[in-house]
Design an enzyme around this catalytic site. Sequence first.
Site, PDB file in Angstrom:
ATOM      1  N   ASP A   1     -15.417  88.639 -51.301  1.00 51.45           N
ATOM      2  CA  ASP A   1     -14.966  88.129 -52.605  1.00 51.45           C
ATOM      3  C   ASP A   1     -15.253  89.175 -53.680  1.00 51.45           C
ATOM      4  OD1 ASP A   1     -13.932  86.634 -54.618  1.00 51.45           O
ATOM      5  OD2 ASP A   1     -15.382  84.980 -54.480  1.00 51.45           O
TER       6      ASP A   1
ATOM      7  N   GLY B   1     -14.556  79.937 -64.441  1.00 52.06           N
ATOM      8  CA  GLY B   1     -14.462  80.953 -65.490  1.00 52.06           C
ATOM      9  C   GLY B   1     -15.651  81.898 -65.474  1.00 52.06           C
TER      10      GLY B   1
ATOM     11  N   SER C   1     -19.278  84.111 -57.079  1.00 50.12           N
ATOM     12  CA  SER C   1     -18.183  83.725 -56.192  1.00 50.12           C
ATOM     13  C   SER C   1     -17.830  82.256 -56.398  1.00 50.12           C
ATOM     14  CB  SER C   1     -18.580  84.008 -54.740  1.00 50.12           C
ATOM     15  OG  SER C   1     -17.596  83.550 -53.850  1.00 50.12           O
TER      16      SER C   1
ATOM     17  N   HIS D   1     -11.362  86.652 -55.722  1.00 48.86           N
ATOM     18  CA  HIS D   1     -10.491  85.480 -55.875  1.00 48.86           C
ATOM     19  C   HIS D   1      -9.871  85.408 -57.263  1.00 48.86           C
ATOM     20  CE1 HIS D   1     -14.172  83.352 -57.461  1.00 48.86           C
ATOM     21  NE2 HIS D   1     -13.267  82.778 -58.216  1.00 48.86           N
TER      22      HIS D   1
ATOM     23  N   SER E   1     -16.690  82.975 -62.735  1.00 44.88           N
ATOM     24  CA  SER E   1     -16.395  83.770 -61.547  1.00 44.88           C
ATOM     25  C   SER E   1     -16.222  85.233 -61.853  1.00 44.88           C
ATOM     26  CB  SER E   1     -15.122  83.277 -60.875  1.00 44.88           C
ATOM     27  OG  SER E   1     -15.446  82.274 -59.982  1.00 44.88           O
TER      28      SER E   1
HETATM   29  N1  TYR Z   1     -15.409  79.771 -58.471  1.00 50.41           N
HETATM   30  C1  TYR Z   1     -15.465  79.518 -59.900  1.00 50.41           C
HETATM   31  C2  TYR Z   1     -14.446  80.384 -60.657  1.00 50.41           C
HETATM   32  O1  TYR Z   1     -13.490  80.840 -60.075  1.00 50.41           O
HETATM   33  C3  TYR Z   1     -16.841  79.704 -60.423  1.00 50.41           C
HETATM   34  C4  TYR Z   1     -17.743  78.599 -60.028  1.00 50.41           C
HETATM   35  C5  TYR Z   1     -18.980  78.865 -59.524  1.00 50.41           C
HETATM   36  C6  TYR Z   1     -17.368  77.273 -60.178  1.00 50.41           C
HETATM   37  C7  TYR Z   1     -19.843  77.862 -59.157  1.00 50.41           C
HETATM   38  C8  TYR Z   1     -18.210  76.247 -59.827  1.00 50.41           C
HETATM   39  C9  TYR Z   1     -19.463  76.531 -59.313  1.00 50.41           C
HETATM   40  O2  TYR Z   1     -20.309  75.532 -58.966  1.00 50.41           O
HETATM   41  O3  TYR Z   1     -14.495  80.520 -61.872  1.00 50.41           O
END
Ligand code: TYR
Length: 179
Positions: free
Chosen positions: A54, A133, A150, A30, A135
Amino acid sequence: VIGGNAYYMGNGGRCSVGFTVQGGFVTAGHCGTTGTSTSSPSGTFAGSSFPGNDYAFVRTGSGDTLRPWVNMYNGSARVVSGSSVAPVGSSICRSGSTTGWHCGQVQAFNQTVRYAEGTVTGLTRTNVCAEPGDSGGSFISGNQAQGMTSGGSGNCTFGGTTYFQPVNEVLSAYNLRLI
Ligand code: TYR
């Protein structure tokens, strides 16, 4: 280049390096579609799958040294020496560029998560916190790579649930080898 460090997309977004592999690093799908450019380190998304999966592979240039490490955000790094899957109940830690190093347990495999952009299957659930961030960053148990952050719920102030994409899927999808 080491796991857990920041990298940037052309639009100014930030994600985290998952694990270094020959030719670049793996991260979350993503974070960018195939062809997306990155800076610091500079690279290109050579393959990306999201939703459904992902994961992504970012090919980096010769100017950046790839090292088999994950940033522990305490001045040292964890060496990565394989990707054997840790069972449910194992302790696991995560490295990411927003909140650094956090640990917890593996809770369940093969989870389906519905994001705004679509559904991702085959994720592993943990009680490790994460925030935007983080992620793409590294989940590691001992010295074995487990997967890339993810998404999930909660935060690192109050605690949270975070799902990761198992790393072995991206290694086999793109025929990659950990550094
Ligand atoms: N999906 C978020 C990103 O793109 C990362 C994330 C993970 C955010 C867990 C919140 C969470 O609870 O950076």
